[in-house]
Design a protein around this motif. Structure first.
Motif, PDB file in Angstrom:
ATOM      1  N   PRO A  41       0.870  -1.228   0.104  1.00 54.65           N
ATOM      2  CA  PRO A  41      -0.023   0.032   0.072  1.00 54.65           C
ATOM      3  C   PRO A  41       0.781   1.141  -0.094  1.00 54.65           C
ATOM      4  O   PRO A  41       0.421   2.408  -0.787  1.00 54.65           O
ATOM      5  CB  PRO A  41      -0.850  -0.225   1.262  1.00 54.65           C
ATOM      6  N   ALA A  42       2.029   1.375   0.620  1.00 53.09           N
ATOM      7  CA  ALA A  42       2.678   2.314   0.927  1.00 53.09           C
ATOM      8  C   ALA A  42       3.316   2.907  -0.530  1.00 53.09           C
ATOM      9  O   ALA A  42       3.259   3.808  -0.927  1.00 53.09           O
ATOM     10  CB  ALA A  42       3.749   2.189   1.740  1.00 53.09           C
ATOM     11  N   LEU A  74       0.911   6.658  -6.812  1.00 52.65           N
ATOM     12  CA  LEU A  74      -0.136   7.406  -7.208  1.00 52.65           C
ATOM     13  C   LEU A  74       0.290   8.939  -7.176  1.00 52.65           C
ATOM     14  O   LEU A  74      -0.110   9.874  -7.750  1.00 52.65           O
ATOM     15  CB  LEU A  74      -1.238   7.292  -6.561  1.00 52.65           C
ATOM     16  N   GLY A  75       1.085   9.157  -6.238  1.00 50.26           N
ATOM     17  CA  GLY A  75       1.527  10.704  -5.773  1.00 50.26           C
ATOM     18  C   GLY A  75       2.464  11.213  -6.796  1.00 50.26           C
ATOM     19  O   GLY A  75       2.300  12.421  -7.180  1.00 50.26           O
ATOM     20  N   LEU A  80      -3.620   7.401   7.064  1.00 43.75           N
ATOM     21  CA  LEU A  80      -4.277   6.071   7.501  1.00 43.75           C
ATOM     22  C   LEU A  80      -3.032   4.788   7.426  1.00 43.75           C
ATOM     23  O   LEU A  80      -3.214   4.200   8.452  1.00 43.75           O
ATOM     24  CB  LEU A  80      -5.245   5.607   6.651  1.00 43.75           C
ATOM     25  N   GLY A  81      -2.226   4.883   6.310  1.00 40.31           N
ATOM     26  CA  GLY A  81      -1.323   4.078   6.133  1.00 40.31           C
ATOM     27  C   GLY A  81      -0.040   4.083   7.365  1.00 40.31           C
ATOM     28  O   GLY A  81       0.516   3.325   7.778  1.00 40.31           O
ATOM     29  N   MET A  82       0.231   5.309   7.826  1.00 41.86           N
ATOM     30  CA  MET A  82       1.134   5.598   8.922  1.00 41.86           C
ATOM     31  C   MET A  82       0.406   5.106  10.216  1.00 41.86           C
ATOM     32  O   MET A  82       1.248   4.407  10.926  1.00 41.86           O
ATOM     33  CB  MET A  82       1.350   7.131   8.985  1.00 41.86           C
ATOM     34  N   ALA A  91       8.950   5.284   5.615  1.00 40.51           N
ATOM     35  CA  ALA A  91       9.621   6.231   4.551  1.00 40.51           C
ATOM     36  C   ALA A  91       8.871   6.622   3.432  1.00 40.51           C
ATOM     37  O   ALA A  91       8.837   7.631   2.953  1.00 40.51           O
ATOM     38  CB  ALA A  91      10.994   5.843   4.353  1.00 40.51           C
ATOM     39  N   ALA A  92       8.457   5.459   2.411  1.00 41.88           N
ATOM     40  CA  ALA A  92       7.489   5.855   1.392  1.00 41.88           C
ATOM     41  C   ALA A  92       6.411   6.342   1.433  1.00 41.88           C
ATOM     42  O   ALA A  92       5.971   7.410   0.876  1.00 41.88           O
ATOM     43  CB  ALA A  92       7.208   4.430   0.853  1.00 41.88           C
ATOM     44  N   THR A  93       5.581   6.300   2.793  1.00 43.29           N
ATOM     45  CA  THR A  93       4.485   6.766   3.078  1.00 43.29           C
ATOM     46  C   THR A  93       4.697   8.362   3.390  1.00 43.29           C
ATOM     47  O   THR A  93       3.666   9.216   2.865  1.00 43.29           O
ATOM     48  CB  THR A  93       3.765   6.327   4.431  1.00 43.29           C
TER      49      THR A  93
END
Length: 373
Positions: free
Chosen positions: A12-13, A19-20, A165-167, A194-196
Motif C-alpha cells: 500500500p505504501a 499515485l502521488g 491512515l497508512g502511517m 519512509a515511502a508513506t
C-alpha cells in the motif's frame, strides 16, 4: 509477520507513492515547445505568465523587476544587506491596473519602512496581500478561459488521507515487530513508513487546471525558457530570428492605462506606443534592450543569475564599442543585481522593500496618495 508487513504496509505504501508521483506529473501539465522564442507574447504581463508556468513564488518579484526594466521605478539598495530596499517612481510614470495593484500589495496600509523580518506580523500581512493579488490574477485568467475556475484538489486530499491512515497501520506494525524482535519485518516497516512520508511531500495539495486555450501561450513560454537557458552568445545568435523581435518602447509615459483625474484610483485605457521591429543581431543596443526586457522572465524561470551575467557581458561590450551611442541607455541591470544581492535572493525581494518614493524622493504613504499626485 514479514508477510503481513509486505501485504498490508509495503505494497500500500508504494502504491500510494506511485499515485502521488503520477499526480505530480499530471499537475505539471508540461508542454514541449515547438519553436524557441526570444520575446514575450503580445497582450500579456509577467504576472499572468508567471501563473501560467506555476511560478507563483517568483511572480511578484518578477513583476517588480519588470517595472524596473520598463524604467517605471528604480530599485535603491541600502549600504548593507540588513537595510531595506527603496522603490522610487520615475517622474511622469503612469501605471496599469495590475501594476498599481502590485504596488498596493507591496506598500499597503500595514507596510513598514524597515526591513521585514522572518515570521514578523508585517511579513505575514505582506504574504496575505500578495496571495490576494495572485488570486485576483488567477481569476482574471479564468475569465479569459485560460484556467479552470476551481483548482484540482481531490487527488491531493485523497492521497494525503490514505497516507495518514497508512502511517497508523505502519505504526502498529512497528510496535509489534519491535516487541517480537523480527528485524526483517522491522526494516520492511521502516521502509513503508519512509515511502508513506515521501507520498505526503511529493503529492501536490492542489493545482490549477490549464484549459486548451492556454496551450499556445504556455508553449510560447516554454520556448522562451529554452532561449533563456541557451545563454552562450554563439548559440543565441544562431537562434535569433532573421526578421527580428518586436521591441516596445521603455518610455515610462507609455502604458496600457493611466490614472483618470475624475475618479481617484480609477484606470482608463491609454494609447500604447508603437512597436518597432529591430533585428537583435544587427544592432548591439537593440539586442541589449531585448535581452534586458527578458530579465523578468529569467526571474520567473529561476535563471536570473545566469541572465544577469549575460547582460553584464553585453553591457561591457557596448561600453567598449558604442561609447558615442550610449547616451540614453540607462543600465538597470546593475541596480537589479545589487537589489537581489541585498535581499538575499530574488524570492525575498518583495519582503525586503522599504519606502515607496516619488521622483523627487518624497515618501508616498500609499497607493491612494500615489493616485492623487
Amino acid at each position: 509477520m514479514l508477510t503481513a508487513v509486505l501485504v498490508f504496509a509495503i505494497l500500500p505504501a508504494f502504491l500510494i507513492l506511485g499515485l502521488g508521483l503520477v499526480a505530480r506529473a499530471v499537475a505539471a501539465q508540461r508542454l514541449t515547445p515547438r519553436v524557441v522564442q526570444y520575446a514575450p507574447a503580445r497582450d500579456t504581463t509577467v504576472l499572468r505568465d508567471a501563473l501560467l508556468v506555476d511560478a507563483d513564488r517568483r511572480a511578484a518579484s518578477a513583476a517588480l523587476i519588470d517595472l524596473a526594466v520598463k524604467r517605471k521605478i528604480h530599485l535603491i539598495a541600502g549600504a548593507g544587506k540588513r537595510e531595506p530596499i527603496g522603490v522610487e517612481l520615475v517622474s511622469g510614470t503612469v501605471l496599469t491596473a495590475e501594476e498599481a495593484a502590485l504596488l498596493e500589495a507591496l506598500f499597503g496600509p500595514e507596510h513598514t519602512s524597515t526591513r521585514v523580518r522572518r515570521f514578523s506580523a508585517d511579513r505575514r500581512a505582506l504574504a496575505g496581500r500578495l496571495k490576494s493579488l495572485l488570486l485576483n490574477t488567477e481569476h482574471a485568467l479564468a475569465r479569459d478561459g485560460l484556467v479552470a475556475e476551481r483548482r484540482v484538489t481531490w487527488p491531493g486530499v485523497t492521497l494525503t488521507v490514505l497516507a495518514y491512515l497508512g502511517m497508523l497501520v505502519e505504526a502498529l506494525f512497528l510496535v509489534f515487530t519491535i516487541i517480537g524482535g523480527e528485524w526483517g519485518a522491522l526494516i520492511a516497516t521502516l521502509v513503508a513508513i519512509a515511502a508513506t512520508i515521501a507520498t505526503i511531500f511529493v503529492t501536490p495539495s492542489s493545482w490549477r487546471k490549464f484549459l486548451p486555450a492556454a496551450d499556445a501561450r504556455r508553449e510560447h513560454l516554454a520556448g522562451l525558457k529554452q532561449y533563456l537557458e541557451l545563454a552562450e552568445a554563439d548559440r543565441l545568435r544562431v537562434l535569433q530570428s532573421p526578421s527580428g523581435a518586436e521591441l516596445r518602447t521603455t518610455d515610462a509615459a507609455a502604458s496600457e492605462a493611466v490614472v483618470t483625474p475624475d475618479v481617484p484610483g480609477a484606470l482608463a485605457p491609454a494609447a500604447v506606443s508603437p512597436a518597432s521591429s529591430v533585428a537583435p543581431g544587427a544592432d548591439p543596443i537593440a539586442r541589449f534592450h531585448l535581452h534586458e526586457r527578458l530579465l523578468p522572465y529569467a526571474v520567473v524561470f529561476g535563471l536570473e543569475r545566469e541572465w544577469l551575467a549575460k547582460l553584464k557581458l553585453e553591457h561591457a561590450e557596448l561600453a567598449t564599442t558604442n561609447l558615442d551611442s550610449l547616451g540614453d541607455l540607462v543600465d538597470v541591470t546593475a541596480e537589479i543585481a545589487v537589489a537581489i544581492e541585498a535581499a538575499g535572493s530574488v524570492v525575498e525581494l518583495t519582503s525586503a522593500v522599504g519606502d515607496l518614493a516619488d521622483g523627487a524622493g518624497n515618501v508616498i504613504g500609499g497607493v491612494f496618495e500615489l493616485f492623487n499626485l
